[in-house]
Write an enzyme that holds these catalytic residues in place. Sequence first.
Site, PDB file in Angstrom:
ATOM      1  N   ARG A   1      -8.776  -0.735   4.992  1.00  0.00           N
ATOM      2  CA  ARG A   1      -7.994   0.350   4.385  1.00  0.00           C
ATOM      3  C   ARG A   1      -6.606  -0.135   3.999  1.00  0.00           C
ATOM      4  O   ARG A   1      -5.988   0.374   3.066  1.00  0.00           O
ATOM      5  CB  ARG A   1      -7.865   1.526   5.359  1.00  0.00           C
TER       6      ARG A   1
ATOM      7  N   ILE B   1       7.510   7.265  16.992  1.00  0.00           N
ATOM      8  CA  ILE B   1       7.094   7.987  15.774  1.00  0.00           C
ATOM      9  C   ILE B   1       5.777   8.731  15.975  1.00  0.00           C
ATOM     10  O   ILE B   1       5.633   9.886  15.624  1.00  0.00           O
ATOM     11  CB  ILE B   1       6.942   6.993  14.581  1.00  0.00           C
TER      12      ILE B   1
ATOM     13  N   ARG C   1      -4.202   9.755   4.222  1.00  0.00           N
ATOM     14  CA  ARG C   1      -2.939  10.488   4.297  1.00  0.00           C
ATOM     15  C   ARG C   1      -2.334  10.590   2.907  1.00  0.00           C
ATOM     16  O   ARG C   1      -1.649  11.543   2.573  1.00  0.00           O
ATOM     17  CB  ARG C   1      -1.987   9.740   5.238  1.00  0.00           C
TER      18      ARG C   1
ATOM     19  N   ASP D   1       4.544   0.670  11.957  1.00  0.00           N
ATOM     20  CA  ASP D   1       3.298   0.065  11.464  1.00  0.00           C
ATOM     21  C   ASP D   1       3.165  -1.394  11.879  1.00  0.00           C
ATOM     22  O   ASP D   1       2.113  -1.989  11.668  1.00  0.00           O
ATOM     23  CB  ASP D   1       3.208   0.186   9.938  1.00  0.00           C
TER      24      ASP D   1
ATOM     25  N   LYS E   1       0.844  -1.203   0.000  1.00  0.00           N
ATOM     26  CA  LYS E   1       0.000   0.000   0.000  1.00  0.00           C
ATOM     27  C   LYS E   1       0.875   1.247   0.000  1.00  0.00           C
ATOM     28  O   LYS E   1       0.691   2.142  -0.835  1.00  0.00           O
ATOM     29  CB  LYS E   1      -0.884   0.016   1.239  1.00  0.00           C
TER      30      LYS E   1
ATOM     31  N   PRO F   1       1.023  16.391  10.860  1.00  0.00           N
ATOM     32  CA  PRO F   1       1.294  17.692  10.211  1.00  0.00           C
ATOM     33  C   PRO F   1       1.943  17.508   8.836  1.00  0.00           C
ATOM     34  O   PRO F   1       2.354  16.393   8.475  1.00  0.00           O
ATOM     35  CB  PRO F   1       2.267  18.357  11.178  1.00  0.00           C
ATOM     36  N   ILE F   2       2.001  18.575   8.041  1.00  0.00           N
ATOM     37  CA  ILE F   2       2.692  18.471   6.740  1.00  0.00           C
ATOM     38  C   ILE F   2       3.740  19.568   6.593  1.00  0.00           C
ATOM     39  O   ILE F   2       4.160  19.904   5.472  1.00  0.00           O
ATOM     40  CB  ILE F   2       1.700  18.507   5.555  1.00  0.00           C
ATOM     41  N   ASP F   3       4.199  20.122   7.725  1.00  0.00           N
ATOM     42  CA  ASP F   3       5.173  21.223   7.649  1.00  0.00           C
ATOM     43  C   ASP F   3       6.479  20.810   6.968  1.00  0.00           C
ATOM     44  O   ASP F   3       7.089  21.608   6.232  1.00  0.00           O
ATOM     45  CB  ASP F   3       5.451  21.784   9.049  1.00  0.00           C
TER      46      ASP F   3
END
Length: 434
Positions: free
Chosen positions: A401, A330, A92, A308, A21, A122-124
Amino acid sequence: MAIYNPGPCKLQGAVPIAGSKNASLPLLASSLLFNGELKLRNVPDLIDIGVLLNLMRDLGSCVVIEHQQLSLTHQAQGKAPHICPQKASKIRGSVLLLAPLLGRYGEILLPLPGGCHIGKRPIDFHLYALEQLGAQFSLLPQGIYGHLPRGHFTGGHIIFPKPTVTGTENALMAAAVAQGTTCIENHAQDDEVHELITLLQQCGVAIETSEDAIEVQGVGRLLTPPPESFEVCADRMEAGTFLAACGITQGDILLKYRRCPGLETVLEHLDAMGMSLSLNENGLHASVLQPLKARSFTTAPHPGFPTDLQAPFLALNCVSDGKSVVEETIWENRFLHAKEFLKMGAQLEVMPNQTSIQGVRELHGAEIQAHDLRGSAASILLSLRAKGPSLILGAESHFERGYSFFLEKLSRLGAKLEKTTATRLGAILEKQHA
Ligand code: EPZ
């Protein structure tokens, strides 16, 4: 929908491991940067993949799936296409549209992405990386607006504050079409990232990788897809989940796949616990010939222990001999499954970033709640060791998913799982005894 499990079983037999995935998502997004048809094989049939493919169709991509091959051809639109916020916020993976849409159209309005509730997400780092390559961003109520004042990416130097998988993937896609050379440091080294690097190299993008940095010679234009279709590697997270399942149920499983890079850390861990493992040309044979010894681990960026697989391997420690400590570095909220395991009689103590466990040989069935993708799979696996019936509430909406045909695969290995609309285990048992 909940999952009902009537009782324990030893999993035995062969199980096919699907395509990855987390390798497939960036490969699908990268198709926006190609002039021509990108052909992919072994893309798994999953909800998250389907959501991204629907987003790509909205963006003007033609998606054809036939004979196990997925072909994507992007028909350029006059201007940056609209991204549906409802779809983008489901996964995501939508963050991976950032670089390709900027590289193709010079601007994008990206609704904030979604994903499991395992942390703030976040995506900073993504915005920082693309700013080093010439992008400018502003936060609007509808999402992130980005544009390229020069009309294209330009090579630059990116030093990530800490390794980010999709952040590195966005940086690679931007660097590939940039004018000039890009150096990326403190990048994620996951095998899923290397799948994207391999595809870009097959398109003629010169990319040098080392532990310290990735150097990309941008081609300064859109890419030409490779003539052959690209085969996505097997999903190491699904493989690891079934290895944990083998340990939890003291089973004997043959994992079937062609190429599954990135399992080394997990295999060393299981070998040290006492699992019997042998690699062969068909895949990996795992069996439990003696009681397993619990082993502590700390999640970390690759090649560290993969976050994961934290939930399935924490579940494995619950029914292995001895004490262990699992540390999650993480994500800040990835122990919700551990609290549910207490209801089955697991002996553990959950603290903010770590869980200490005393392994037990016996668990009992219970009614528990699934909270996220990997935790829901781990909860089902642990119920396969518990004596008596279990009901895992809300599991299906999570595990579908990320695990293709999960229940079917477990059933073929001997589990007696079934989907139910029941919301109380008691109600099922009353009906059985009525
Ligand atoms: C990818 O998520 C995976 N998802 C996740 O798998 C996986 O848990 C994660 O990498 C592991 O690092 C996909 O590849 C689609 P990150 P990603 O950026 O890229 C912080 C699953 O179960 N960070 O590597 O979103 C972040 O908070 C999913 O399949 C920032 O602070 O994760 C985290 O602490 C769950 N700012 C750390 O970095 C950013 O801009 C690593 O996150 C980006 C990340």
